[in-house]
Design an enzyme around this catalytic site. Sequence first.
Site, PDB file in Angstrom:
ATOM      1  N   ARG A  87      -5.337   4.798   0.641  1.00  0.00           N
ATOM      2  CA  ARG A  87      -5.954   4.227  -0.564  1.00  0.00           C
ATOM      3  C   ARG A  87      -7.384   4.716  -0.693  1.00  0.00           C
ATOM      4  O   ARG A  87      -8.105   4.865   0.292  1.00  0.00           O
ATOM      5  CB  ARG A  87      -5.948   2.700  -0.506  1.00  0.00           C
ATOM      6  N   GLN A  88      -7.784   4.976  -1.948  1.00  0.00           N
ATOM      7  CA  GLN A  88      -9.166   5.224  -2.326  1.00  0.00           C
ATOM      8  C   GLN A  88      -9.499   4.257  -3.461  1.00  0.00           C
ATOM      9  O   GLN A  88      -8.644   3.934  -4.292  1.00  0.00           O
ATOM     10  CB  GLN A  88      -9.372   6.661  -2.798  1.00  0.00           C
ATOM     11  N   SER A  89     -10.750   3.786  -3.529  1.00  0.00           N
ATOM     12  CA  SER A  89     -11.097   2.697  -4.439  1.00  0.00           C
ATOM     13  C   SER A  89     -11.098   3.111  -5.900  1.00  0.00           C
ATOM     14  O   SER A  89     -10.893   2.285  -6.781  1.00  0.00           O
ATOM     15  CB  SER A  89     -12.470   2.122  -4.082  1.00  0.00           C
ATOM     16  N   SER A  90     -11.335   4.370  -6.201  1.00  0.00           N
ATOM     17  CA  SER A  90     -11.418   4.800  -7.593  1.00  0.00           C
ATOM     18  C   SER A  90     -10.926   6.234  -7.705  1.00  0.00           C
ATOM     19  O   SER A  90     -10.865   6.976  -6.717  1.00  0.00           O
ATOM     20  CB  SER A  90     -12.853   4.678  -8.125  1.00  0.00           C
TER      21      SER A  90
END
Length: 714
Positions: free
Chosen positions: A25-28
Site C-alpha cells: 500500500r501507498q497512501s496516495s
Amino acid sequence: MLLREQSPGKVAGWHHDRLAVVYVRQSSKQQVLDHGESTRLQYGLVERAVALGWSRARLLVIDEDLGRSAAGAGDRPGFQRLVTEITMGHVGLVLGIEMSRLARAGRDWHQLIELCGLSRTLLGDTDGVYDPNEYNDRLLLGLKGTMSEVELHLLKQRMASGRLAKAARGELAVPLPAGYVRRPSGEVVVDPDEQVQAVIRLVFGLFEQLGTVHAVLRFLTEHQMQIGMRERAGPARGEVVWRRPHQTGIGNMLRNPAYAGIYAYGRTRVDASRPMPGHRWPGRVRTAAGDWLVTIPGLLPAYITVEQYEANLARMAANRARAESLGAPRDGPAPLTGLVICGVCHRRMGVTYESNRTGLVHRYVCRSGHLTYGLERCQQMAGAFLDAHVVEQVLAALAPAALELSVHAAGQVEQHRREVDRIWRQRLERTEQACDRVRRQYQQAEPENRLVVRQLESDWEAALTARQQLVEDYQRFTRSRPVRLSPAELAAIRALSRDIPALWEAPSTTCADRKKLLRCVVDQVEVTAEGASEKVHATLVWAGGSRGTADLVRPVARIDQLSYHPRLVGRLRALAAAGLTAKAIADQLAREGIRPPRQRERFHDGEILQLLHRHGLRPAGSGQSHADQRLLGSDEWWLAVLAREVGMPVATLFGWLARGWVTGRQDTRPPHRWIITADRAEVERLRTLHQLPAGYHNRRRWTEAELADPEKGV
C-alpha cells in the site's frame, strides 16, 4: 539484505500449509509515482516469505490499495480482502514493510490483531515475526499501532496549522467560483471573458429585482442563458465551459462572499456523523459567518458591494418557509401572507385555507404558541376584510406616483433586454471566433495529409452549422423580445399606470405579483381583535416606518359574538311588539346598520324568525308550529329546533348530518326541511359532543387508529 529470523519457533509447519500474504500500500497516487523505491521494497517481501519456508505457489500479493489512505478501512478493498481471508482461516502469515501500512486507525489495527489471534495468523515486518497470542508480541504490536495512529494525527495537525497560517495571510489557494481566474503568480482576478462577467452581473441584478432564486432561474432559462465556468482538471483545464443554470448553483453563487471581495476560509466543516456513501470524505455542513476561520474583506476583486451581499443573504433567509421569516411570495390567494402580526403575542400569524361553494377561502391564524407550547390560539379571523383594507390603502398610496412607476417599469424592462441582447451578441462573437479558428486550421493543413484534412473539414462544417443555428435562435429571440419596447407596449404600460386598481385585478397579475407589490411598500400589519367580537384594530406599518391605524369589522361565526348583540335583541323586542313582519324587521335593522354575523347587507327573513323564536317573541314558523309538530313522529325534531335545544349553530348540526353523525330525513313537502331523529339520550350525546374542544374529532381518528395498531403509529 534480509534480516535473520530471531524466533524460528513461531513459524510452525502447519503455517506453511496456509497462505503467506504480502500487503502492499501507498497512501496516495502521487506517492506511487514519486516513491518507487518504497513500492519495490514492499513487493520484495515475497522473498522474505520464501526465506521463511513458504513456497511461491502459496504466496498471495494484495496490492489493490496502492494510492489509498489507511485512515479508514471502508475505502480499502485490499484490506477488506485481507480481513476476509484471515477470518476464513486461509492465512498463516501477513507481511508488511511496516505496521502503519496495514492500518492507521486504532480500531482497524486492534480488530486485525484480534482476528489474527483467533485464527492463529502471524504478523511480520522487516523487524521480525509476531504472534498475537503471545504477551510480549501482542504488547509490541499494540505499541506499534498506537505510534502509527499518533503519527498520522500529528501529520494532520501540522498540515492543518500550515493551511490556517497561509489562509490567515490570504495566500492559501481556495477553489474559485465562476467569474474568477487565478494567474500563475497566484493573484486572483476577474475572468477576462466579457460574456462570463456579463452573466454573473446579470444574476446579481436579477436577484435584487426579482427577490427569489427560482425567479432568477426561470428568467435565465426563458432567455437561454448559460453560466461560464473554468475547467479545474483534465485536458481542458482552464478553458471556459458553458453549463445550464440550476437552483443550487445560483443559491451558492449568492451566498459566496468572494463576489463581494471577501476572502473567506473555513465556510464549511466536515461532519463525521454525516457519512456519504460512495464518497471518500463524510458530509460537510455550512457554518455561520461568525464561525469562519479566516475573513479578509477587500482582498478579492468584487462584483457586488458588501452591503448588497448582506442584503442578499437576509433576503434568502426571509424567503425560507419558517415561522419567524417572511417567506417567499407564492401563488396562494392570501396577499398578506407573512405580513400579518398578532397584536396579542406579537408573533407572525399563519394562513389556513379551506374550500367552500365560492372557492378557496383563507383566514389568518395565530398558532405559534398553540403548535409549540400547546397553548390556546390567540386569535383568528377571516382574511377578506383585512385584505380589502390593506389593498385599498396601498393602491391609494401608489396612485400619485403612477406615472413615475410606469416610466421606471419601462426602463427596467428595456435594461434587462439590453443586458440579454449583449450576452447573445457575445455568444455570436464567440461562435464566429470558433469558426475562424477551424477555418485557419483547415487552410494551414497540408493537402496531401488527407487523414487530418478530412477531420478538419468535418470540424469546420460542424462549426458553421452551430453558428447558423445560433444566428437563427437569436433572430427568433429578437422578434419575440426586441431590445426597445414598441410604442404599443409603452402605451399599454402608461394606460395601466393610470388605472392601478385595474392592473391589480388584471388576470395577468398573479397572486405572487400582488404579494411582491405589497411587500415593497408594507412592512407588517398588526391586528388585535376585541375578544371574540367583530371589532378589530389594525395598524399598518409602511416600509418607511410610518404607521396608520384603523378600526375594522370582521365576520364572526355566531350572533352572540357581536358586540351589539344586546342592542339587536332589544330592537327585535321593540319591532316585534310593534307588530312588524319578519321582512319588515330585517329591512329596519339594515337601515339602522345592524348586520348579521357574516357582515352581509341584511338579515334573511328566516334568520329573523329563528331569532324571534329563540327569545320567545314569535314562533319560528309564524303561527304554524302546532301544524308543524303534527308532521313529526316520535323522537323527531326539526333541524333548527334541535339545534336550539342543543345550543349549537344550525350550520354545525347540518354539517354533522352531512357527515353521518346524526340520523335524519328530508321532508318531501315544501320547504323541504330536514327532520332529525333523536331521543333524549341522543340529545344529551349531541350536547356533549358540541362541548368538546375544536379539532377533537379530527384528532380522535388518528388516536383511535394508533390504539388499534400501535406499530402503525410508530
